[in-house]
Write a protein that holds these residues in place. Sequence first.
Motif, PDB file in Angstrom:
ATOM      1  N   ILE A   1       0.876  -1.167   0.000  1.00  0.00           N
ATOM      2  CA  ILE A   1       0.000   0.000   0.000  1.00  0.00           C
ATOM      3  C   ILE A   1       0.914   1.217   0.000  1.00  0.00           C
ATOM      4  CG2 ILE A   1      -1.727   1.315   1.286  1.00  0.00           C
ATOM      5  CD1 ILE A   1      -2.875  -1.363   2.234  1.00  0.00           C
ATOM      6  N   THR A   2       0.843   1.981  -1.077  1.00  0.00           N
ATOM      7  CA  THR A   2       1.733   3.124  -1.242  1.00  0.00           C
ATOM      8  C   THR A   2       1.152   4.397  -0.650  1.00  0.00           C
ATOM      9  OG1 THR A   2       0.823   3.556  -3.442  1.00  0.00           O
ATOM     10  CG2 THR A   2       2.790   2.148  -3.312  1.00  0.00           C
ATOM     11  N   ALA A   3      -0.161   4.422  -0.434  1.00  0.00           N
ATOM     12  CA  ALA A   3      -0.808   5.567   0.221  1.00  0.00           C
ATOM     13  C   ALA A   3      -2.139   5.096   0.789  1.00  0.00           C
ATOM     14  CB  ALA A   3      -1.020   6.716  -0.749  1.00  0.00           C
ATOM     15  N   LEU A   4      -2.410   5.449   2.041  1.00  0.00           N
ATOM     16  CA  LEU A   4      -3.658   5.090   2.716  1.00  0.00           C
ATOM     17  C   LEU A   4      -4.124   6.296   3.511  1.00  0.00           C
ATOM     18  CD1 LEU A   4      -5.748   2.902   3.644  1.00  0.00           C
ATOM     19  CD2 LEU A   4      -4.139   2.367   5.499  1.00  0.00           C
ATOM     20  N   TRP A   5      -5.376   6.713   3.295  1.00  0.00           N
ATOM     21  CA  TRP A   5      -5.950   7.841   4.016  1.00  0.00           C
ATOM     22  C   TRP A   5      -7.465   7.712   4.012  1.00  0.00           C
ATOM     23  CZ3 TRP A   5      -4.633   7.815  -0.992  1.00  0.00           C
ATOM     24  CH2 TRP A   5      -5.506   8.371  -1.922  1.00  0.00           C
ATOM     25  N   GLY A   6      -8.137   8.528   4.810  1.00  0.00           N
ATOM     26  CA  GLY A   6      -9.589   8.505   4.866  1.00  0.00           C
ATOM     27  C   GLY A   6     -10.166   9.897   4.757  1.00  0.00           C
ATOM     28  N   VAL A   7     -11.472   9.957   4.445  1.00  0.00           N
ATOM     29  CA  VAL A   7     -12.211  11.215   4.428  1.00  0.00           C
ATOM     30  C   VAL A   7     -13.513  10.974   5.193  1.00  0.00           C
ATOM     31  CG1 VAL A   7     -13.368  12.948   2.995  1.00  0.00           C
ATOM     32  CG2 VAL A   7     -11.217  11.931   2.216  1.00  0.00           C
ATOM     33  N   VAL A   8     -13.795  11.832   6.169  1.00  0.00           N
ATOM     34  CA  VAL A   8     -15.000  11.693   6.975  1.00  0.00           C
ATOM     35  C   VAL A   8     -16.214  12.015   6.106  1.00  0.00           C
ATOM     36  CG1 VAL A   8     -16.247  12.572   8.996  1.00  0.00           C
ATOM     37  CG2 VAL A   8     -13.769  12.242   9.096  1.00  0.00           C
ATOM     38  N   THR A   9     -17.184  11.080   6.067  1.00  0.00           N
ATOM     39  CA  THR A   9     -18.392  11.270   5.262  1.00  0.00           C
ATOM     40  C   THR A   9     -19.633  11.505   6.120  1.00  0.00           C
ATOM     41  OG1 THR A   9     -18.625   8.862   5.124  1.00  0.00           O
ATOM     42  CG2 THR A   9     -17.532   9.974   3.275  1.00  0.00           C
ATOM     43  N   THR A  10     -19.568  11.153   7.394  1.00  0.00           N
ATOM     44  CA  THR A  10     -20.602  11.485   8.382  1.00  0.00           C
ATOM     45  C   THR A  10     -19.863  11.964   9.623  1.00  0.00           C
ATOM     46  OG1 THR A  10     -22.061   9.729   7.540  1.00  0.00           O
ATOM     47  CG2 THR A  10     -22.558  10.609   9.732  1.00  0.00           C
ATOM     48  N   ALA A  11     -20.256  13.122  10.154  1.00  0.00           N
ATOM     49  CA  ALA A  11     -19.540  13.732  11.275  1.00  0.00           C
ATOM     50  C   ALA A  11     -19.366  12.745  12.430  1.00  0.00           C
ATOM     51  CB  ALA A  11     -20.285  14.969  11.762  1.00  0.00           C
ATOM     52  N   ILE A  12     -18.211  12.845  13.076  1.00  0.00           N
ATOM     53  CA  ILE A  12     -17.883  12.003  14.230  1.00  0.00           C
ATOM     54  C   ILE A  12     -17.918  12.926  15.444  1.00  0.00           C
ATOM     55  CG2 ILE A  12     -16.165  10.474  15.257  1.00  0.00           C
ATOM     56  CD1 ILE A  12     -15.070  10.130  12.333  1.00  0.00           C
ATOM     57  N   SER A  13     -18.892  12.694  16.350  1.00  0.00           N
ATOM     58  CA  SER A  13     -19.082  13.635  17.452  1.00  0.00           C
ATOM     59  C   SER A  13     -19.202  12.970  18.822  1.00  0.00           C
ATOM     60  CB  SER A  13     -20.337  14.484  17.198  1.00  0.00           C
ATOM     61  OG  SER A  13     -21.482  13.655  17.096  1.00  0.00           O
ATOM     62  N   VAL A  14     -19.010  11.669  18.878  1.00  0.00           N
ATOM     63  CA  VAL A  14     -19.101  10.939  20.143  1.00  0.00           C
ATOM     64  C   VAL A  14     -17.739  10.308  20.428  1.00  0.00           C
ATOM     65  CG1 VAL A  14     -20.220   8.997  21.308  1.00  0.00           C
ATOM     66  CG2 VAL A  14     -21.554  10.459  19.783  1.00  0.00           C
ATOM     67  N   ALA A  15     -17.337  10.315  21.705  1.00  0.00           N
ATOM     68  CA  ALA A  15     -16.062   9.708  22.076  1.00  0.00           C
ATOM     69  C   ALA A  15     -16.031   8.246  21.632  1.00  0.00           C
ATOM     70  CB  ALA A  15     -15.849   9.799  23.581  1.00  0.00           C
ATOM     71  N   ASN A  16     -15.018   7.900  20.875  1.00  0.00           N
ATOM     72  CA  ASN A  16     -14.801   6.527  20.421  1.00  0.00           C
ATOM     73  C   ASN A  16     -13.365   6.411  19.963  1.00  0.00           C
ATOM     74  OD1 ASN A  16     -14.546   6.877  17.381  1.00  0.00           O
ATOM     75  ND2 ASN A  16     -16.510   7.868  17.728  1.00  0.00           N
ATOM     76  N   THR A  17     -12.878   5.195  19.844  1.00  0.00           N
ATOM     77  CA  THR A  17     -11.545   5.019  19.289  1.00  0.00           C
ATOM     78  C   THR A  17     -11.656   4.237  17.991  1.00  0.00           C
ATOM     79  OG1 THR A  17     -11.065   2.979  20.486  1.00  0.00           O
ATOM     80  CG2 THR A  17     -10.438   5.053  21.552  1.00  0.00           C
ATOM     81  N   VAL A  18     -10.758   4.553  17.085  1.00  0.00           N
ATOM     82  CA  VAL A  18     -10.688   3.888  15.788  1.00  0.00           C
ATOM     83  C   VAL A  18      -9.237   3.494  15.567  1.00  0.00           C
ATOM     84  CG1 VAL A  18     -11.067   4.127  13.304  1.00  0.00           C
ATOM     85  CG2 VAL A  18     -12.578   5.312  14.900  1.00  0.00           C
ATOM     86  N   LYS A  19      -9.043   2.279  15.071  1.00  0.00           N
ATOM     87  CA  LYS A  19      -7.703   1.869  14.650  1.00  0.00           C
ATOM     88  C   LYS A  19      -7.864   1.007  13.406  1.00  0.00           C
ATOM     89  CE  LYS A  19      -7.054  -2.489  17.153  1.00  0.00           C
ATOM     90  NZ  LYS A  19      -6.170  -3.238  18.053  1.00  0.00           N
ATOM     91  N   LEU A  20      -6.775   0.839  12.695  1.00  0.00           N
ATOM     92  CA  LEU A  20      -6.743  -0.071  11.557  1.00  0.00           C
ATOM     93  C   LEU A  20      -5.827  -1.225  11.915  1.00  0.00           C
ATOM     94  CD1 LEU A  20      -6.481   2.383   8.522  1.00  0.00           C
ATOM     95  CD2 LEU A  20      -8.518   1.488   9.656  1.00  0.00           C
ATOM     96  N   GLN A  21      -6.195  -2.421  11.437  1.00  0.00           N
ATOM     97  CA  GLN A  21      -5.358  -3.595  11.678  1.00  0.00           C
ATOM     98  C   GLN A  21      -5.341  -4.458  10.431  1.00  0.00           C
ATOM     99  OE1 GLN A  21      -7.090  -5.680  15.008  1.00  0.00           O
ATOM    100  NE2 GLN A  21      -8.594  -6.736  13.749  1.00  0.00           N
TER     101      GLN A  21
END
Length: 160
Positions: free
Chosen positions: A44-64
């Motif tokens: 993978i030469t480039a990996l990124w994201g774009v928020v499509t629905t607002a994130i407004s509640v405390a939570n954690t996100v990770k990639l594996q």
Amino acid sequence: MSTIIQGNELRAIALGRGPVSSPSGAFAADTRTIFTVAGGEVLITALWGVVTTAISVANTVKLQANPTTGDSTDVSEATDIGTTDTAVGTVIGFTKSIDDPATSGALVENSLLRGGHALRDLVVTTGDLEQVTTGTTPDGAITWYACWVPLTDGATLVAG
């Protein structure tokens, strides 16, 4: 003035195939596949994201990375991107891994970051690249993008 190399051709030369996009869907406290690798290893030469629905509640996100055979490994550390609201259209990048002198040189993993850098040079083998979200009532959604090149002849990367 004529253009000799088109934008898509330049991107292919610099980053390989893609970008392939994969919407996460509405967040829930779960693990979901965002990309699937088949036929061997890909870079993978480039990996990124774009928020499509607002994130407004405390939570954690990770990639594996979760290979068909072998150990699952964290691609990024779990990061709270909801306590401070993250608006639609925000690019989700990564901090760079560093040796942290405060912890005797222990490697600090990539963290998700508003803006930040595209994650580069990630080798993923046959299996899945997953988004892991935790929290009581997580909200929001991210569309993930990846550019890639096959390291094994015939290997592919597709949206999960």
